[in-house]
Design a protein around this motif. Structure first.
Motif, PDB file in Angstrom:
ATOM      1  N   VAL A  74       0.753  -0.947   0.025  1.00  0.00           N
ATOM      2  CA  VAL A  74      -0.253  -0.111   0.341  1.00  0.00           C
ATOM      3  C   VAL A  74       1.106   1.113   0.153  1.00  0.00           C
ATOM      4  O   VAL A  74       2.218   1.326   0.992  1.00  0.00           O
ATOM      5  N   HIS A  75       0.700   2.286  -1.377  1.00  0.00           N
ATOM      6  CA  HIS A  75       1.516   3.330  -1.517  1.00  0.00           C
ATOM      7  C   HIS A  75       0.599   4.233  -1.628  1.00  0.00           C
ATOM      8  O   HIS A  75      -0.208   3.766  -2.332  1.00  0.00           O
ATOM      9  N   GLY A  76       0.689   5.588  -0.881  1.00  0.00           N
ATOM     10  CA  GLY A  76       0.122   6.882  -1.126  1.00  0.00           C
ATOM     11  C   GLY A  76       0.923   7.197  -2.402  1.00  0.00           C
ATOM     12  O   GLY A  76       2.302   7.885  -2.188  1.00  0.00           O
ATOM     13  N   ASP A  77       0.294   8.220  -3.020  1.00  0.00           N
ATOM     14  CA  ASP A  77       1.226   8.935  -4.261  1.00  0.00           C
ATOM     15  C   ASP A  77       2.263  10.085  -3.632  1.00  0.00           C
ATOM     16  O   ASP A  77       1.695  11.243  -5.332  1.00  0.00           O
ATOM     17  N   ARG A  78       0.955  10.412  -2.860  1.00  0.00           N
ATOM     18  CA  ARG A  78       1.281  11.995  -2.110  1.00  0.00           C
ATOM     19  C   ARG A  78       2.355  11.741  -1.459  1.00  0.00           C
ATOM     20  O   ARG A  78       2.544  12.500   0.012  1.00  0.00           O
TER      21      ARG A  78
END
Length: 307
Positions: A250-254
């Protein structure tokens, strides 16, 4: 899917692991549920009761711990006999003490680094992994954080501030903070250090002044580890490539602490991984979209392991 309600830990203790270190460990949830160990970030970030909320307490035996020199572990902020190999060995001691044969790993940021290092060393002990905010601890990843060529270009005012605090010292930013953290004003410099990462994680910096125990642990451990390239003998991508363990990423694009390319690179070398890119998601696990994605990832991984 919402986070699960707060629940009290049902068992907490200190486990001596050698070298005068004692780890703080706690358990909650169902003692007969699927074991999951939560690996906090930093290094030095420490565990938090909030980390229990990603898991259904009816289905999971939830284990939180503070790594050497972090959180409530003793001695506070110690960097002596403290390396990645020590942390991996400590996890084995915790697993053995709790009489667990296999467990799920749940790690964020530096916790991803540690989870991967542990899975490489002890693959038979790992049921699967949920990894958030991937940090691979490559030189380029540390350069992004601590040189003028990375995140400094996005936050020039804050980059100037973290540098100005140690402007009278020589060497790299890591060298300069290592010097000042060894002195009488260590807590003041710990606050400056942690404010830089807070900004990258989308949180407000704190006023100048002495940092608390958590800030001291974070600053001391991060500088210690990153001056030593994370104490990694082999690059993580190379070491874990081809592993068929089930993995949810799980990884945020910000995410300005750990840019998304790290998650993409890890996903490419793990054939049994699923990457969830969270639109608008930051580095923090408490970001609502990230938190919800983590709950779903835990649910999916449990189902995958069950099959």
């Amino acid at each position: 899917m919402a986070l699960f309600p707060y629940l009290d830990c049902r068992h907490q203790f200190y486990l001596p692991v050698g070298d005068d270190h004692q780890l703080y460990v706690e358990e909650s949830g169902n003692p007969k549920g699927m074991p999951v160990v939560v690996l906090h970030g930093g290094p030095g970030g420490g565990s938090s009761p909030m980390q229990r909320r990603f898991f259904d307490p009816e289905q999971f035996r939830i284990i939180l711990l503070d790594q050497r020199g972090a959180g409530q572990s003793r001695p506070l902020a110690s960097t002596q006999n403290n390396s990645t190999s020590h942390l991996v060995a400590d996890l084995e001691k915790v697993r053995d003490y709790l009489n667990i044969d296999q467990w799920m790993l749940f790690g964020g940021s530096w916790g991803v680094t540690l989870a991967l290092a542990y899975a490489v060393s002890h693959p038979a002990r790992v049921l699967g992994m949920v990894l958030r905010g991937v940090f691979l601890c490559r030189q380029r990843d540390m350069d992004w954080l601590y040189t003028e060529h990375g995140a400094a270009r996005l936050f020039p005012r804050e980059w100037h501030s973290v540098n100005a605090a140690v402007a009278d010292q020589a060497g790299t930013l890591l060298d300069r903070y290592a010097t000042m953290l060894a002195g009488d004003r260590a807590r003041e410099f710990a606050r400056h250090w942690c404010n830089w990462e807070a900004v990258l994680a989308g949180m407000a910096p704190l006023p100048a002044g002495p940092g608390d125990d958590d800030e001291l642990c974070m600053a001391m451990q991060e500088v210690h580890y990153f001056l030593n390239q994370g104490f990694l003998d082999v690059p993580l991508l190379e070491a874990c490539a081809g592993s068929v363990l089930p993995v949810e990423i799980v990884h945020g694009d910000r995410d300005f602490v750990c840019p998304l390319d790290q998650a993409e690179a890890l996903h490419q070398v793990l054939p049994n991984s699923v990457l969830t890119r969270v639109s608008g998601g930051s580095h923090s696990a408490s970001h609502p979209a990230i938190a919800n994605a983590l709950v779903e990832a835990v649910k999916r991984l449990r189902e995958r392991i069950g099959k």
